[in-house]
Design a protein around this motif. Sequence first.
Motif, PDB file in Angstrom:
ATOM      1  N   ALA A 248      -1.072  -7.556  12.222  1.00 51.34           N
ATOM      2  CA  ALA A 248      -0.775  -7.598  10.786  1.00 51.34           C
ATOM      3  C   ALA A 248      -0.134  -6.307  10.294  1.00 51.34           C
ATOM      4  O   ALA A 248       0.283  -6.225   9.132  1.00 51.34           O
ATOM      5  N   GLY A 249      -0.085  -5.270  11.156  1.00 51.63           N
ATOM      6  CA  GLY A 249       0.623  -4.045  10.784  1.00 51.63           C
ATOM      7  C   GLY A 249      -0.235  -2.832  10.515  1.00 51.63           C
ATOM      8  O   GLY A 249       0.240  -1.867   9.899  1.00 51.63           O
ATOM      9  N   ALA A 250      -1.486  -2.839  10.945  1.00 51.33           N
ATOM     10  CA  ALA A 250      -2.354  -1.672  10.737  1.00 51.33           C
ATOM     11  C   ALA A 250      -1.711  -0.412  11.321  1.00 51.33           C
ATOM     12  O   ALA A 250      -1.029  -0.457  12.340  1.00 51.33           O
ATOM     13  N   ASP A 251      -1.962   0.723  10.657  1.00 47.61           N
ATOM     14  CA  ASP A 251      -1.383   1.997  11.097  1.00 47.61           C
ATOM     15  C   ASP A 251      -2.281   2.743  12.076  1.00 47.61           C
ATOM     16  O   ASP A 251      -1.831   3.654  12.767  1.00 47.61           O
ATOM     17  N   LYS A 252      -3.549   2.378  12.124  1.00 45.32           N
ATOM     18  CA  LYS A 252      -4.489   2.979  13.060  1.00 45.32           C
ATOM     19  C   LYS A 252      -5.712   2.077  13.147  1.00 45.32           C
ATOM     20  O   LYS A 252      -6.013   1.338  12.202  1.00 45.32           O
ATOM     21  N   VAL A 253      -6.408   2.143  14.274  1.00 39.66           N
ATOM     22  CA  VAL A 253      -7.616   1.346  14.470  1.00 39.66           C
ATOM     23  C   VAL A 253      -8.791   2.286  14.705  1.00 39.66           C
ATOM     24  O   VAL A 253      -8.724   3.186  15.539  1.00 39.66           O
ATOM     25  N   ARG A 254      -9.882   2.057  13.965  1.00 43.91           N
ATOM     26  CA  ARG A 254     -11.120   2.781  14.211  1.00 43.91           C
ATOM     27  C   ARG A 254     -12.035   1.822  14.965  1.00 43.91           C
ATOM     28  O   ARG A 254     -12.411   0.770  14.447  1.00 43.91           O
ATOM     29  N   ILE A 255     -12.354   2.173  16.180  1.00 43.93           N
ATOM     30  CA  ILE A 255     -13.148   1.284  17.030  1.00 43.93           C
ATOM     31  C   ILE A 255     -13.808   2.102  18.118  1.00 43.93           C
ATOM     32  O   ILE A 255     -13.326   3.190  18.466  1.00 43.93           O
ATOM     33  N   ASN A 256     -14.915   1.627  18.635  1.00 43.79           N
ATOM     34  CA  ASN A 256     -15.515   2.229  19.820  1.00 43.79           C
ATOM     35  C   ASN A 256     -15.294   1.282  20.989  1.00 43.79           C
ATOM     36  O   ASN A 256     -15.914   0.214  21.049  1.00 43.79           O
ATOM     37  N   PRO A 257     -14.392   1.619  21.909  1.00 44.23           N
ATOM     38  CA  PRO A 257     -14.031   0.707  23.001  1.00 44.23           C
ATOM     39  C   PRO A 257     -15.222   0.182  23.795  1.00 44.23           C
ATOM     40  O   PRO A 257     -15.215  -0.958  24.254  1.00 44.23           O
ATOM     41  N   GLY A 258     -16.249   1.007  23.943  1.00 43.59           N
ATOM     42  CA  GLY A 258     -17.409   0.581  24.714  1.00 43.59           C
ATOM     43  C   GLY A 258     -18.259  -0.469  24.020  1.00 43.59           C
ATOM     44  O   GLY A 258     -19.178  -1.025  24.624  1.00 43.59           O
ATOM     45  N   ASN A 259     -17.970  -0.746  22.755  1.00 39.58           N
ATOM     46  CA  ASN A 259     -18.795  -1.688  21.992  1.00 39.58           C
ATOM     47  C   ASN A 259     -18.128  -3.042  21.759  1.00 39.58           C
ATOM     48  O   ASN A 259     -18.626  -3.841  20.968  1.00 39.58           O
ATOM     49  N   ILE A 260     -16.992  -3.295  22.395  1.00 40.48           N
ATOM     50  CA  ILE A 260     -16.278  -4.546  22.112  1.00 40.48           C
ATOM     51  C   ILE A 260     -16.285  -5.511  23.288  1.00 40.48           C
ATOM     52  O   ILE A 260     -15.564  -6.504  23.277  1.00 40.48           O
ATOM     53  N   GLY A 261     -17.106  -5.234  24.291  1.00 40.87           N
ATOM     54  CA  GLY A 261     -17.212  -6.178  25.404  1.00 40.87           C
ATOM     55  C   GLY A 261     -16.626  -5.633  26.690  1.00 40.87           C
ATOM     56  O   GLY A 261     -16.541  -4.423  26.887  1.00 40.87           O
ATOM     57  N   GLY A 262     -16.191  -6.550  27.570  1.00 36.67           N
ATOM     58  CA  GLY A 262     -15.700  -6.181  28.887  1.00 36.67           C
ATOM     59  C   GLY A 262     -14.404  -5.398  28.855  1.00 36.67           C
ATOM     60  O   GLY A 262     -13.738  -5.277  27.823  1.00 36.67           O
TER      61      GLY A 262
ATOM     62  N   SER B 268       0.817  -1.212   0.000  1.00 42.27           N
ATOM     63  CA  SER B 268       0.000   0.000   0.000  1.00 42.27           C
ATOM     64  C   SER B 268       0.851   1.261   0.000  1.00 42.27           C
ATOM     65  O   SER B 268       1.768   1.401   0.820  1.00 42.27           O
ATOM     66  N   PRO B 269       0.544   2.220  -0.890  1.00 38.04           N
ATOM     67  CA  PRO B 269       1.267   3.494  -0.888  1.00 38.04           C
ATOM     68  C   PRO B 269       0.766   4.442   0.216  1.00 38.04           C
ATOM     69  O   PRO B 269       1.359   5.494   0.422  1.00 38.04           O
ATOM     70  N   LEU B 270      -0.321   4.045   0.893  1.00 48.48           N
ATOM     71  CA  LEU B 270      -0.919   4.891   1.922  1.00 48.48           C
ATOM     72  C   LEU B 270      -0.962   4.177   3.264  1.00 48.48           C
ATOM     73  O   LEU B 270      -1.032   2.944   3.316  1.00 48.48           O
ATOM     74  N   PRO B 271      -0.949   4.922   4.366  1.00 46.76           N
ATOM     75  CA  PRO B 271      -1.170   4.309   5.677  1.00 46.76           C
ATOM     76  C   PRO B 271      -2.546   3.637   5.701  1.00 46.76           C
ATOM     77  O   PRO B 271      -3.505   4.160   5.127  1.00 46.76           O
ATOM     78  N   VAL B 272      -2.635   2.509   6.383  1.00 47.76           N
ATOM     79  CA  VAL B 272      -3.861   1.711   6.379  1.00 47.76           C
ATOM     80  C   VAL B 272      -4.524   1.735   7.758  1.00 47.76           C
ATOM     81  O   VAL B 272      -3.917   1.331   8.759  1.00 47.76           O
ATOM     82  N   VAL B 273      -5.780   2.197   7.791  1.00 50.67           N
ATOM     83  CA  VAL B 273      -6.595   2.190   9.001  1.00 50.67           C
ATOM     84  C   VAL B 273      -7.561   1.014   8.913  1.00 50.67           C
ATOM     85  O   VAL B 273      -8.158   0.779   7.856  1.00 50.67           O
ATOM     86  N   VAL B 274      -7.733   0.288  10.006  1.00 51.90           N
ATOM     87  CA  VAL B 274      -8.680  -0.828  10.002  1.00 51.90           C
ATOM     88  C   VAL B 274      -9.946  -0.428  10.746  1.00 51.90           C
ATOM     89  O   VAL B 274      -9.894   0.196  11.801  1.00 51.90           O
ATOM     90  N   ASP B 275     -11.089  -0.763  10.170  1.00 51.63           N
ATOM     91  CA  ASP B 275     -12.390  -0.397  10.716  1.00 51.63           C
ATOM     92  C   ASP B 275     -12.999  -1.616  11.405  1.00 51.63           C
ATOM     93  O   ASP B 275     -13.346  -2.602  10.748  1.00 51.63           O
ATOM     94  N   ILE B 276     -13.106  -1.544  12.721  1.00 51.71           N
ATOM     95  CA  ILE B 276     -13.536  -2.689  13.528  1.00 51.71           C
ATOM     96  C   ILE B 276     -14.859  -2.391  14.222  1.00 51.71           C
ATOM     97  O   ILE B 276     -15.054  -1.308  14.765  1.00 51.71           O
ATOM     98  N   HIS B 277     -15.745  -3.383  14.212  1.00 48.20           N
ATOM     99  CA  HIS B 277     -16.984  -3.273  14.973  1.00 48.20           C
ATOM    100  C   HIS B 277     -17.173  -4.525  15.832  1.00 48.20           C
ATOM    101  O   HIS B 277     -17.142  -5.646  15.311  1.00 48.20           O
ATOM    102  N   PHE B 278     -17.304  -4.310  17.117  1.00 46.85           N
ATOM    103  CA  PHE B 278     -17.735  -5.327  18.092  1.00 46.85           C
ATOM    104  C   PHE B 278     -16.703  -6.401  18.465  1.00 46.85           C
ATOM    105  O   PHE B 278     -16.570  -6.728  19.636  1.00 46.85           O
ATOM    106  N   ASP B 279     -15.995  -6.987  17.494  1.00 45.72           N
ATOM    107  CA  ASP B 279     -15.129  -8.133  17.784  1.00 45.72           C
ATOM    108  C   ASP B 279     -13.691  -7.684  18.044  1.00 45.72           C
ATOM    109  O   ASP B 279     -12.965  -7.334  17.112  1.00 45.72           O
ATOM    110  N   TYR B 280     -13.275  -7.713  19.285  1.00 51.97           N
ATOM    111  CA  TYR B 280     -11.937  -7.233  19.634  1.00 51.97           C
ATOM    112  C   TYR B 280     -10.840  -8.118  19.054  1.00 51.97           C
ATOM    113  O   TYR B 280      -9.706  -7.675  18.826  1.00 51.97           O
ATOM    114  N   LYS B 281     -11.148  -9.400  18.794  1.00 52.69           N
ATOM    115  CA  LYS B 281     -10.143 -10.306  18.229  1.00 52.69           C
ATOM    116  C   LYS B 281      -9.734  -9.873  16.817  1.00 52.69           C
ATOM    117  O   LYS B 281      -8.592 -10.044  16.416  1.00 52.69           O
ATOM    118  N   LEU B 282     -10.688  -9.303  16.076  1.00 53.09           N
ATOM    119  CA  LEU B 282     -10.369  -8.779  14.749  1.00 53.09           C
ATOM    120  C   LEU B 282      -9.392  -7.611  14.866  1.00 53.09           C
ATOM    121  O   LEU B 282      -8.476  -7.460  14.048  1.00 53.09           O
TER     122      LEU B 282
END
Length: 393
Positions: free
Chosen positions: A138-152, A117-131
């Motif tokens: 795997a080397g993601a440059d940033k994570v988009r997630i809502n901490p309150g929505n992934i469980g305990g 990738s020629p660009l930094p890669v952000v991963v978009d996550i919903h609910f499953d913290y294992k993802l």
Amino acid sequence: FFFFNDTATTEIYTLSLHDALPIYTCRCPQASGSAGSGLEEKKRERVTMTKQIHVGKVSVGGGAPVSIQSMTNTRTDDVQATLKQIRTLAAAGCDIIRVAVPDMAAARAVAKIKEESPLPVVVDIHFDYKLALEAIAAGADKVRINPGNIGGEDRVKAVAQACQQRGIPIRIGVNGGSLEKDILAKYGRVCPEAMVESAFGHIRLLNKFDFDDICVSLKSSSVPITMKAYQLMSQESNYPLHIGVTEAGTVRMGTLKSAVGIGGLLALGVGDTMRVSLSADPVEEVYAARDILKAAGIRKDGAELVSCPTCGRTRIDLISLANEVEQRLKTVDKPITVAVMGCVVNGPGEASAADCGIAGGVGEGLLFKKGQIIKKVPQDQLVDELFRLIETL
């Protein structure tokens, strides 16, 4: 609405479209010297300077240039299709790319995408913290997630620690359509205050585990709600803000809503990175973002087109001419202004601030540079002659 007075300071008020009450006020020194020079310098001054985060090699916040983001719409586990789209978006002017990670196959594909990738890669996550953990490894440059929505809290801690170990930030992405039930019950509706409260709840969760490398977004499909939410957040924190209007719509209406919402915030000094969300080819999002940044006076890279409205004096197909010039200017990276005018009588003079341009007549037109006529050109050669001139600038 903006109101200026002649005192030593300038007061700027933004009024709510619903209740006409001031929702944002700032003061800046009155312009001095040449007309507009002071205001131009203050255009991007924030009420609060944001802290800086780093998404790969792209800095966000802390005075860094406003970066453009988009999101792929390919299946993330189709690595080659995703990379092809990323390269196209990079060529269009995108700075940061986000990919959806709905399952483990997509999470594992991030490593191969990152390799090319020629660009930094952000991963978009919903609910499953294992993802999230898999994509981070795997080397993601940033994570988009809502901490309150992934469980305990143990899961939040695991994601926060993984990001901390890799030195990558987390974007808390508050969306008006998915606010927590208790917050909705408290406010009775989606409103700016509810969105900001949601954001701070997620922030507290991350802070609990000593993680503060955070970016925040507060998106709604309502432009007034979105704008006020970002203004409130800007006043109450110094986290960098990812601005945008969610579910904005098709190219026409989505660009219009984004221009008002994103452009309005940028003009007020709010926003560090942006995405225009359109129901269209993601490349259109990047083009729209570039145009918004130019219109707001934030970016000077690339050419800007100015063209006059048609009137009874127009004797040329100005609309087609302007559209053709606009399309060809997408590949021009020079910081110039190009004019397309419909009247040879007033055109060059009215567009004298442009670096170059054309003005139509009957069967022919004028090619001009800095308001000075260079030569007459047959109508069917006007655009080609204009771009030959652009090459010399």
